[in-house]
Design a protein around this motif. Structure first.
Motif, PDB file in Angstrom:
ATOM      1  N   GLY A  60       3.487 -51.839  36.072  1.00 32.61           N
ATOM      2  CA  GLY A  60       2.655 -52.483  35.064  1.00 32.61           C
ATOM      3  C   GLY A  60       3.144 -52.278  33.647  1.00 32.61           C
ATOM      4  N   ASN A  61       4.343 -51.777  33.493  1.00 32.95           N
ATOM      5  CA  ASN A  61       4.914 -51.502  32.173  1.00 32.95           C
ATOM      6  C   ASN A  61       5.758 -52.684  31.693  1.00 32.95           C
ATOM      7  OD1 ASN A  61       3.853 -48.855  32.080  1.00 32.95           O
ATOM      8  ND2 ASN A  61       5.536 -48.143  33.350  1.00 32.95           N
ATOM      9  N   ILE A  62       5.110 -53.806  31.455  1.00 34.45           N
ATOM     10  CA  ILE A  62       5.823 -55.017  31.064  1.00 34.45           C
ATOM     11  C   ILE A  62       6.563 -54.822  29.749  1.00 34.45           C
ATOM     12  CG2 ILE A  62       5.554 -57.446  30.429  1.00 34.45           C
ATOM     13  CD1 ILE A  62       3.205 -57.535  32.419  1.00 34.45           C
ATOM     14  N   ASP A  63       5.901 -54.205  28.778  1.00 36.49           N
ATOM     15  CA  ASP A  63       6.549 -53.994  27.480  1.00 36.49           C
ATOM     16  C   ASP A  63       7.758 -53.067  27.601  1.00 36.49           C
ATOM     17  OD1 ASP A  63       4.782 -55.678  26.150  1.00 36.49           O
ATOM     18  OD2 ASP A  63       3.390 -54.030  25.692  1.00 36.49           O
ATOM     19  N   LYS A  64       7.620 -52.018  28.395  1.00 38.79           N
ATOM     20  CA  LYS A  64       8.750 -51.099  28.598  1.00 38.79           C
ATOM     21  C   LYS A  64       9.887 -51.791  29.333  1.00 38.79           C
ATOM     22  CE  LYS A  64       6.274 -46.720  28.538  1.00 38.79           C
ATOM     23  NZ  LYS A  64       5.953 -45.501  29.280  1.00 38.79           N
ATOM     24  N   ALA A  65       9.550 -52.645  30.300  1.00 32.00           N
ATOM     25  CA  ALA A  65      10.577 -53.385  31.031  1.00 32.00           C
ATOM     26  C   ALA A  65      11.311 -54.335  30.093  1.00 32.00           C
ATOM     27  CB  ALA A  65       9.948 -54.157  32.191  1.00 32.00           C
ATOM     28  N   LYS A  66      10.554 -55.013  29.236  1.00 34.17           N
ATOM     29  CA  LYS A  66      11.162 -55.931  28.277  1.00 34.17           C
ATOM     30  C   LYS A  66      12.106 -55.177  27.348  1.00 34.17           C
ATOM     31  CE  LYS A  66       9.972 -59.362  24.800  1.00 34.17           C
ATOM     32  NZ  LYS A  66       8.905 -60.044  24.087  1.00 34.17           N
ATOM     33  N   GLU A  67      11.655 -54.029  26.856  1.00 35.16           N
ATOM     34  CA  GLU A  67      12.482 -53.204  25.971  1.00 35.16           C
ATOM     35  C   GLU A  67      13.731 -52.714  26.705  1.00 35.16           C
ATOM     36  OE1 GLU A  67      12.157 -48.973  23.581  1.00 35.16           O
ATOM     37  OE2 GLU A  67      10.320 -50.051  24.045  1.00 35.16           O
ATOM     38  N   PHE A  68      13.556 -52.283  27.951  1.00 34.28           N
ATOM     39  CA  PHE A  68      14.677 -51.798  28.757  1.00 34.28           C
ATOM     40  C   PHE A  68      15.722 -52.900  28.934  1.00 34.28           C
ATOM     41  CE2 PHE A  68      16.775 -51.151  32.860  1.00 34.28           C
ATOM     42  CZ  PHE A  68      17.249 -49.854  32.713  1.00 34.28           C
ATOM     43  N   ILE A  69      15.255 -54.099  29.253  1.00 38.01           N
ATOM     44  CA  ILE A  69      16.169 -55.228  29.446  1.00 38.01           C
ATOM     45  C   ILE A  69      16.908 -55.551  28.159  1.00 38.01           C
ATOM     46  CG2 ILE A  69      16.256 -57.712  29.919  1.00 38.01           C
ATOM     47  CD1 ILE A  69      13.957 -57.168  31.973  1.00 38.01           C
ATOM     48  N   GLU A  70      16.176 -55.573  27.041  1.00 34.64           N
ATOM     49  CA  GLU A  70      16.817 -55.871  25.757  1.00 34.64           C
ATOM     50  C   GLU A  70      17.820 -54.783  25.379  1.00 34.64           C
ATOM     51  OE1 GLU A  70      16.708 -58.637  23.878  1.00 34.64           O
ATOM     52  OE2 GLU A  70      15.441 -59.507  25.435  1.00 34.64           O
ATOM     53  N   ASP A  71      17.486 -53.514  25.651  1.00 36.33           N
ATOM     54  CA  ASP A  71      18.386 -52.398  25.342  1.00 36.33           C
ATOM     55  C   ASP A  71      19.679 -52.462  26.157  1.00 36.33           C
ATOM     56  OD1 ASP A  71      16.561 -51.429  23.532  1.00 36.33           O
ATOM     57  OD2 ASP A  71      15.838 -49.806  24.820  1.00 36.33           O
ATOM     58  N   HIS A  72      19.617 -53.053  27.343  1.00 30.80           N
ATOM     59  CA  HIS A  72      20.772 -53.111  28.236  1.00 30.80           C
ATOM     60  C   HIS A  72      21.324 -54.529  28.383  1.00 30.80           C
ATOM     61  CE1 HIS A  72      18.881 -49.271  29.338  1.00 30.80           C
ATOM     62  NE2 HIS A  72      20.127 -48.889  29.521  1.00 30.80           N
ATOM     63  N   LYS A  73      21.035 -55.362  27.414  1.00 29.62           N
ATOM     64  CA  LYS A  73      21.456 -56.764  27.447  1.00 29.62           C
ATOM     65  C   LYS A  73      22.961 -56.897  27.696  1.00 29.62           C
ATOM     66  CE  LYS A  73      21.267 -60.938  24.613  1.00 29.62           C
ATOM     67  NZ  LYS A  73      20.728 -61.524  23.390  1.00 29.62           N
ATOM     68  N   GLU A  74      23.752 -56.141  26.961  1.00 29.30           N
ATOM     69  CA  GLU A  74      25.207 -56.228  27.105  1.00 29.30           C
ATOM     70  C   GLU A  74      25.662 -55.691  28.459  1.00 29.30           C
ATOM     71  OE1 GLU A  74      27.244 -54.582  23.761  1.00 29.30           O
ATOM     72  OE2 GLU A  74      26.018 -55.701  22.340  1.00 29.30           O
ATOM     73  N   ASP A  75      25.010 -54.636  28.940  1.00 29.00           N
ATOM     74  CA  ASP A  75      25.373 -54.055  30.239  1.00 29.00           C
ATOM     75  C   ASP A  75      25.052 -55.013  31.379  1.00 29.00           C
ATOM     76  OD1 ASP A  75      26.123 -51.695  28.934  1.00 29.00           O
ATOM     77  OD2 ASP A  75      24.113 -50.858  29.126  1.00 29.00           O
ATOM     78  N   LEU A  76      23.975 -55.788  31.219  1.00 32.11           N
ATOM     79  CA  LEU A  76      23.552 -56.709  32.262  1.00 32.11           C
ATOM     80  C   LEU A  76      24.458 -57.931  32.366  1.00 32.11           C
ATOM     81  CD1 LEU A  76      19.715 -56.529  31.706  1.00 32.11           C
ATOM     82  CD2 LEU A  76      20.893 -55.920  33.809  1.00 32.11           C
ATOM     83  N   GLY A  77      25.045 -58.327  31.264  1.00 33.21           N
ATOM     84  CA  GLY A  77      25.931 -59.494  31.282  1.00 33.21           C
ATOM     85  C   GLY A  77      25.220 -60.718  31.813  1.00 33.21           C
ATOM     86  N   ASP A  78      25.766 -61.313  32.887  1.00 32.24           N
ATOM     87  CA  ASP A  78      25.165 -62.512  33.454  1.00 32.24           C
ATOM     88  C   ASP A  78      23.858 -62.220  34.194  1.00 32.24           C
ATOM     89  OD1 ASP A  78      26.566 -61.133  35.393  1.00 32.24           O
ATOM     90  OD2 ASP A  78      27.237 -62.915  36.461  1.00 32.24           O
ATOM     91  N   TYR A  79      23.560 -60.975  34.432  1.00 29.67           N
ATOM     92  CA  TYR A  79      22.297 -60.595  35.060  1.00 29.67           C
ATOM     93  C   TYR A  79      21.141 -60.616  34.044  1.00 29.67           C
ATOM     94  CZ  TYR A  79      24.187 -58.988  39.533  1.00 29.67           C
ATOM     95  OH  TYR A  79      24.746 -58.918  40.777  1.00 29.67           O
ATOM     96  N   TYR A  80      21.479 -60.722  32.777  1.00 32.42           N
ATOM     97  CA  TYR A  80      20.450 -60.728  31.722  1.00 32.42           C
ATOM     98  C   TYR A  80      19.449 -61.859  31.949  1.00 32.42           C
ATOM     99  CZ  TYR A  80      18.320 -61.105  27.107  1.00 32.42           C
ATOM    100  OH  TYR A  80      17.425 -61.188  26.073  1.00 32.42           O
ATOM    101  N   ASP A  81      19.924 -63.047  32.274  1.00 32.88           N
ATOM    102  CA  ASP A  81      19.020 -64.177  32.515  1.00 32.88           C
ATOM    103  C   ASP A  81      18.127 -63.916  33.717  1.00 32.88           C
ATOM    104  OD1 ASP A  81      19.932 -65.651  30.326  1.00 32.88           O
ATOM    105  OD2 ASP A  81      21.542 -66.565  31.510  1.00 32.88           O
ATOM    106  N   LYS A  82      18.678 -63.287  34.739  1.00 31.92           N
ATOM    107  CA  LYS A  82      17.885 -62.940  35.926  1.00 31.92           C
ATOM    108  C   LYS A  82      16.781 -61.950  35.543  1.00 31.92           C
ATOM    109  CE  LYS A  82      18.328 -61.014  40.564  1.00 31.92           C
ATOM    110  NZ  LYS A  82      19.222 -60.457  41.576  1.00 31.92           N
ATOM    111  N   ALA A  83      17.139 -60.981  34.727  1.00 36.64           N
ATOM    112  CA  ALA A  83      16.164 -59.979  34.286  1.00 36.64           C
ATOM    113  C   ALA A  83      15.068 -60.622  33.444  1.00 36.64           C
ATOM    114  CB  ALA A  83      16.863 -58.875  33.504  1.00 36.64           C
TER     115      ALA A  83
END
Length: 60
Positions: free
Chosen positions: A17-40
């Motif tokens: 239920g930590n939507i805000d934390k998940a959003k922050e986590f995804i944004e913090d790792h945007k470069e690490d995710l690469g093409d997975y960023y859109d999936k996230a």
């Protein structure tokens, strides 16, 4: 962390239920995710829609 690990962590945060934390986590790792960023980002959108539907179900 691998891209798969990052997605898994984002899913765990969403399931807790930590939507805000998940959003922050995804944004913090945007470069690490690469093409997975859109999936996230898609995970966040579907979680918000599911949460809204669940919320609306309470009224009916």
């Amino acid at each position: 962390m691998t891209k798969e690990d990052l997605i898994k962590k984002a899913k765990e945060l969403l399931n807790e239920g930590n939507i805000d934390k998940a959003k922050e986590f995804i944004e913090d790792h945007k470069e690490d995710l690469g093409d997975y960023y859109d999936k996230a980002k898609g995970l966040l959108k579907s979680e918000k829609i599911d949460g809204l539907i669940d919320h609306l179900k309470k009224f009916f």
